[in-house]
Structure formats: C-alpha cells, structure tokens
Design a protein around this motif. Structure first.
Motif, PDB file in Angstrom:
ATOM      1  N   GLY A  81     126.638   7.659  75.139  1.00  0.00           N
ATOM      2  CA  GLY A  81     127.950   7.049  75.298  1.00  0.00           C
ATOM      3  C   GLY A  81     128.340   6.163  74.132  1.00  0.00           C
ATOM      4  N   GLN A  82     127.379   5.823  73.290  1.00  0.00           N
ATOM      5  CA  GLN A  82     127.633   4.990  72.122  1.00  0.00           C
ATOM      6  C   GLN A  82     127.396   5.756  70.829  1.00  0.00           C
ATOM      7  OE1 GLN A  82     125.235   1.473  72.463  1.00  0.00           O
ATOM      8  NE2 GLN A  82     125.746   1.194  74.606  1.00  0.00           N
ATOM      9  N   SER A  83     127.015   7.019  70.944  1.00  0.00           N
ATOM     10  CA  SER A  83     126.668   7.813  69.772  1.00  0.00           C
ATOM     11  C   SER A  83     127.892   8.333  69.044  1.00  0.00           C
ATOM     12  CB  SER A  83     125.794   9.007  70.185  1.00  0.00           C
ATOM     13  OG  SER A  83     124.574   8.567  70.717  1.00  0.00           O
ATOM     14  N   ASP A  84     127.774   8.419  67.722  1.00  0.00           N
ATOM     15  CA  ASP A  84     128.806   9.016  66.881  1.00  0.00           C
ATOM     16  C   ASP A  84     128.485  10.505  66.790  1.00  0.00           C
ATOM     17  OD1 ASP A  84     130.528   9.894  64.945  1.00  0.00           O
ATOM     18  OD2 ASP A  84     129.774   8.574  63.365  1.00  0.00           O
ATOM     19  N   MET A  85     129.098  11.300  67.652  1.00  0.00           N
ATOM     20  CA  MET A  85     128.782  12.726  67.747  1.00  0.00           C
ATOM     21  C   MET A  85     129.242  13.515  66.518  1.00  0.00           C
ATOM     22  SD  MET A  85     127.072  12.853  70.484  1.00  0.00           S
ATOM     23  CE  MET A  85     126.942  14.574  70.924  1.00  0.00           C
ATOM     24  N   ALA A  86     130.125  12.952  65.688  1.00  0.00           N
ATOM     25  CA  ALA A  86     130.621  13.649  64.499  1.00  0.00           C
ATOM     26  C   ALA A  86     129.792  13.324  63.258  1.00  0.00           C
ATOM     27  CB  ALA A  86     132.087  13.311  64.262  1.00  0.00           C
ATOM     28  N   SER A  87     128.750  12.529  63.393  1.00  0.00           N
ATOM     29  CA  SER A  87     127.972  12.092  62.233  1.00  0.00           C
ATOM     30  C   SER A  87     127.043  13.190  61.719  1.00  0.00           C
ATOM     31  CB  SER A  87     127.140  10.873  62.610  1.00  0.00           C
ATOM     32  OG  SER A  87     126.208  11.223  63.624  1.00  0.00           O
ATOM     33  N   LYS A  88     126.708  13.068  60.441  1.00  0.00           N
ATOM     34  CA  LYS A  88     125.692  13.941  59.850  1.00  0.00           C
ATOM     35  C   LYS A  88     124.337  13.414  60.296  1.00  0.00           C
ATOM     36  CE  LYS A  88     123.850  15.511  55.431  1.00  0.00           C
ATOM     37  NZ  LYS A  88     124.009  15.466  53.978  1.00  0.00           N
ATOM     38  N   ARG A  89     123.512  14.284  60.842  1.00  0.00           N
ATOM     39  CA  ARG A  89     122.221  13.867  61.383  1.00  0.00           C
ATOM     40  C   ARG A  89     121.046  14.264  60.496  1.00  0.00           C
ATOM     41  NH1 ARG A  89     125.841  14.805  65.352  1.00  0.00           N
ATOM     42  NH2 ARG A  89     125.572  17.032  65.554  1.00  0.00           N
ATOM     43  N   PHE A  90     121.139  15.421  59.871  1.00  0.00           N
ATOM     44  CA  PHE A  90     120.025  15.916  59.062  1.00  0.00           C
ATOM     45  C   PHE A  90     120.528  16.354  57.696  1.00  0.00           C
ATOM     46  CE2 PHE A  90     118.659  16.437  63.416  1.00  0.00           C
ATOM     47  CZ  PHE A  90     117.341  16.024  63.390  1.00  0.00           C
ATOM     48  N   ASN A  91     119.782  15.981  56.642  1.00  0.00           N
ATOM     49  CA  ASN A  91     120.041  16.522  55.311  1.00  0.00           C
ATOM     50  C   ASN A  91     119.555  17.962  55.245  1.00  0.00           C
ATOM     51  OD1 ASN A  91     121.122  14.101  54.292  1.00  0.00           O
ATOM     52  ND2 ASN A  91     119.064  13.321  53.908  1.00  0.00           N
ATOM     53  N   SER A  92     118.465  18.242  55.962  1.00  0.00           N
ATOM     54  CA  SER A  92     117.939  19.604  56.038  1.00  0.00           C
ATOM     55  C   SER A  92     117.039  19.726  57.266  1.00  0.00           C
ATOM     56  CB  SER A  92     117.144  19.958  54.777  1.00  0.00           C
ATOM     57  OG  SER A  92     116.021  19.104  54.652  1.00  0.00           O
ATOM     58  N   PHE A  93     116.949  20.932  57.805  1.00  0.00           N
ATOM     59  CA  PHE A  93     116.030  21.228  58.903  1.00  0.00           C
ATOM     60  C   PHE A  93     115.731  22.721  58.825  1.00  0.00           C
ATOM     61  CE2 PHE A  93     113.804  21.640  62.715  1.00  0.00           C
ATOM     62  CZ  PHE A  93     113.634  20.402  63.321  1.00  0.00           C
ATOM     63  N   GLN A  94     114.536  23.043  58.326  1.00  0.00           N
ATOM     64  CA  GLN A  94     114.129  24.436  58.171  1.00  0.00           C
ATOM     65  C   GLN A  94     112.840  24.682  58.940  1.00  0.00           C
ATOM     66  OE1 GLN A  94     113.870  24.932  53.884  1.00  0.00           O
ATOM     67  NE2 GLN A  94     115.997  25.639  53.843  1.00  0.00           N
ATOM     68  N   VAL A  95     112.715  25.923  59.424  1.00  0.00           N
ATOM     69  CA  VAL A  95     111.482  26.349  60.077  1.00  0.00           C
ATOM     70  C   VAL A  95     110.985  27.601  59.358  1.00  0.00           C
ATOM     71  CG1 VAL A  95     110.378  27.115  62.208  1.00  0.00           C
ATOM     72  CG2 VAL A  95     112.210  25.406  62.307  1.00  0.00           C
ATOM     73  N   ILE A  96     109.726  27.556  58.944  1.00  0.00           N
ATOM     74  CA  ILE A  96     109.085  28.697  58.307  1.00  0.00           C
ATOM     75  C   ILE A  96     108.223  29.352  59.378  1.00  0.00           C
ATOM     76  CG2 ILE A  96     107.554  29.497  56.467  1.00  0.00           C
ATOM     77  CD1 ILE A  96     108.954  26.058  56.156  1.00  0.00           C
ATOM     78  N   THR A  97     108.527  30.597  59.712  1.00  0.00           N
ATOM     79  CA  THR A  97     107.760  31.321  60.724  1.00  0.00           C
ATOM     80  C   THR A  97     106.916  32.385  60.028  1.00  0.00           C
ATOM     81  OG1 THR A  97     107.886  32.529  62.816  1.00  0.00           O
ATOM     82  CG2 THR A  97     109.641  32.929  61.254  1.00  0.00           C
TER      83      THR A  97
END
Length: 179
Positions: A81-97
C-alpha cells in the motif's frame, strides 16, 4: 507495527504460498524438478515493492531419448500500500539454465545452456499472472548411456539503487536421471 516487520511477515506468508512446481509440457515430455530451496524474498530499498521469486529447476526428458535443462520462473510483487509500483526494481535479472551430465564418480559437465533475461518482466508495473511460470530451457541433447543427467541453474541479479552490484544465486538442481 513498523513497515519492515510488516513487509517481512507478508513476504514470509507469500513465500509459503508459492507452489513448488507448475508445469505444462507436451505429452511426450516428462519433467523432474526441484521442490524446495529455490524461492526467496528479495527486499528492495526505498518504497519499491519487495519481490518474491521462485525458480524450480527441472530435467525434461523428450522423445527420441533426448533431454534439456529447464527452469520455471515465478514472481510476485508485494504491494504493502506504500510501494511505488512504477519504480525500476532491477538493473538486471538473468537465469542461466543448463543441461549437465556426469560420469559415475565424476563431476558435472555442462552439455547445453541458455540464458534468459527477466529484467523487463520484473520491472513491469504488474506481473501478467504470478501463478503462471515463464519457462527457460537449454537446447536439447541426446542422452548418452552410462551417465547421470540433471538440470541446473544460476540466477544473477542486480537490485536497482542498493549499491551492491550483481548477486549470484546458485539454485538447487533437479533430481538426477541415470542412463
């Protein structure tokens, strides 16, 4: 109740609610996946919504005596309820499978791998549906007799604004298959 304590309580409850595996595969494919250990809350600085990520790692066997490594990427944003939902959260998020093989008594060897980028998805204002995973799979390879086969994966992510740089998360691999 302070905001940090409330966030931790909501995240703990949400992590427990994430299903271990959701898999939809062709009728000819069979998956064996991790069921525990690959879920974590990621606490974000400021008013950004904390994020829960769950990444079951699978070995998918295919017709023609082939297999591939696969992950199922689940995520959920925690809006207190207090979060800025439009904010940038991650510079990167990758998964190597990876699809890995092992000689009896030997160490794992990467046979095939793929890298999937989930940055844009995690930075979107609202996830499409956190209950439906997004798959990421390595190319398939022929299963050689006398070896053990498994799926394995590593996530590397960089939280925007925390100043820590990339974080490596070694995920628990799939159960092994003996050929």
């Amino acid at each position: 109740m302070n905001r940090l304590l409330a966030r931790g309580s909501v995240l703990a409850a949400a992590v427990l609610a994430i299903p271990g595996i959701i898999a939809v595969s062709p009728a000819s494919a069979v998956e064996t996946c991790t069921t525990t250990g690959n879920a974590k809350p990621i606490f974000l600085p400021g008013t950004r919504p904390d994020t829960i990520v769950s990444v079951p790692v699978c070995l998918e066997t295919l017709s023609g005596d082939k297999a591939r490594g696969k992950i199922l990427f689940h995520w959920e944003l925690i809006n207190d309820g207090q979060s800025d939902m439009a904010s940038k959260r991650f510079n990167s998020f990758q998964v190597i499978t990876r699809l890995e093989s092992r000689e009896p008594g030997g160490s794992d060897t990467v046979v095939k791998s793929a890298t999937c980028d989930f940055t844009d998805i995690l930075n979107s204002n609202v996830p499409d549906d956190p209950r439906v995973p997004i798959g990421c799979q390595s190319p398939s390879a022929a299963l050689e007799p006398g070896k053990q086969w498994s799926g394995d994966a590593t996530a590397v992510y960089d939280i925007a604004g925390d100043g820590l740089g990339p974080i490596t998360w070694k995920l628990a691999g799939s159960p092994s298959l003996n050929r």
